[in-house]
Scaffold this active site. Structure first.
Site: not given
Ligand code: NAP
Length: 309
Positions: A130, A133-134
């Protein structure tokens, strides 16, 4: 007893909830977290009519407040299994059993893993599924994106605004992603494509605090293995359906088989969105599924109400 229990509160599940409540059904949506749905992880959604450009999270929040205003009840709990007992449905959760007349499975799908050495132990240490997200952890660093579909290219574009260099590694000589995404990626100067190659291993640094350091790349034409230094590995090689909770007919990959009204092989149990066998895993298809299954479930409940008092 509820009229309808919907398992999963993503776009398909909440749309089913809105339609069911408007048909007068006492409806409960179960989910294991407050905001769910893979779409909440999308940086930008550009193919949902009426919203030329909106973040996935914002769209998901809109669905949630719409469902709440419509009168859909929700409960945060982990669903363990769904089964029929006569004409009654039993939904077992980690906080006890619930009963309903019909059930809609809207449990979605999760990213598949590559299943190469190094992947599992380096998750959250440079391996991710993701970018939204990261991605921010990789500012001015080098990352590789694995896959050639819409998810891979969408997230490669997102990462190109953060990372110094993005390699897209794809096993074939052409991408599967939509042409508009391909054109954007080919025109982005810090994205480099490596075709006809797959990852043989993800290698971490030595020592106590391990991080991704490099990957071993298998050139599928020459069969030579070479190394590529990278700080992060973002993997987009398809999706795996979350359908273990229900024992109905599924295809070989586990996607639930449905008929034209989205009913499964079990009467009164329906499946919608990414967890069912479809040929288009898209937001518009998920919301259409939700509307269709809720309408069919309403008809089913009307016909069978007398049997399950
Ligand atoms: P996908 O379309 O199935 O693409 C998976 C990619 O991974 C393919 O390029 C495939 O290669 C590659 N792949 C599969 N197994 C592999 C392996 N073991 N090693 C290396 N590569 C492998 O999956 P997705 O991109 O996750 O998308 C899932 C669904 O969501 C799709 O229907 C997609 O259209 C949709 N989606 C839409 C949008 C959008 O519209 N903006 C955004 C994201 C996702 P091959 O091409 O050789 O098979």
């Amino acid at each position: 007893m509820y009229d309808l229990i919907i398992v999963g509160g993503g776009p398909a599940g909440l749309t089913a909830g809105i339609y069911a409540v408007r048909s007068g059904l006492d409806t409960l949506v179960l989910d294991r977290s407050e905001i769910s749905g893979q779409i909440a992880l999308a940086d930008i959604v550009e193919n949902y009519p009426g919203f030329p450009s909106i973040s996935g999270l914002e769209l998901m929040e809109k669905y949630k407040s719409h469902a709440q205003e419509a009168g859909v009840k929700t409960k945060i709990t982990d669903v363990l299994s769904v089964r029929s007992e006569g004409a009654k449905k039993i939904v077992s959760t980690d906080s006890g059993d619930l009963e309903s007349r019909a059930v809609i499975i809207a449990t979605g799908a999760n990213p598949k893993h590559l299943d190469v050495p190094g992947e599992e132990e380096l998750i959250s240490k440079g391996v991710s599924y993701c970018a939204i997200c990261d991605g921010p952890f990789f500012r001015n660093k080098t990352v590789v994106v694995i896959g050639g579909g819409n998810s891979a290219i969408t997230d490669a574009l997102f990462l190109s605004k953060i990372a110094r260099k993005v390699y897209v590694i794809h096993r074939r000589d052409r991408l599967r992603a939509a042409k508009i995404l391909q054109d954007r990626a080919f025109a982005t100067s810090n994205i480099e494509f490596i075709f006809n190659a797959c990852v043989a291993e993800i290698v971490g640094s030595k020592g106590e605090i391990r991080r991704v350091e490099k990957i071993a790349l298998n050139d599928l034409k020459s069969r030579e293995i070479r190394e590529l230094a990278t700080d992060g590995v973002f993997i987009y090689v398809g999706i795996h359906p979350n359908t273990e909770i229900v024992n109905v007919d599924k295809d070989e990959e586990g996607f639930i088989k449905t008929d034209r009204s989205l009913e499964t092989s079990e009467k009164g149990i329906y499946a919608v969105g990414d967890c069912r066998d479809t040929n288009i895993w898209q937001l518009v298809a998920a919301v259409r599924d939700g509307a269709l299954a809720a309408t069919a479930a309403n008809e089913y409940i009307e016909n069978f109400k007398e049997q399950v008092k």
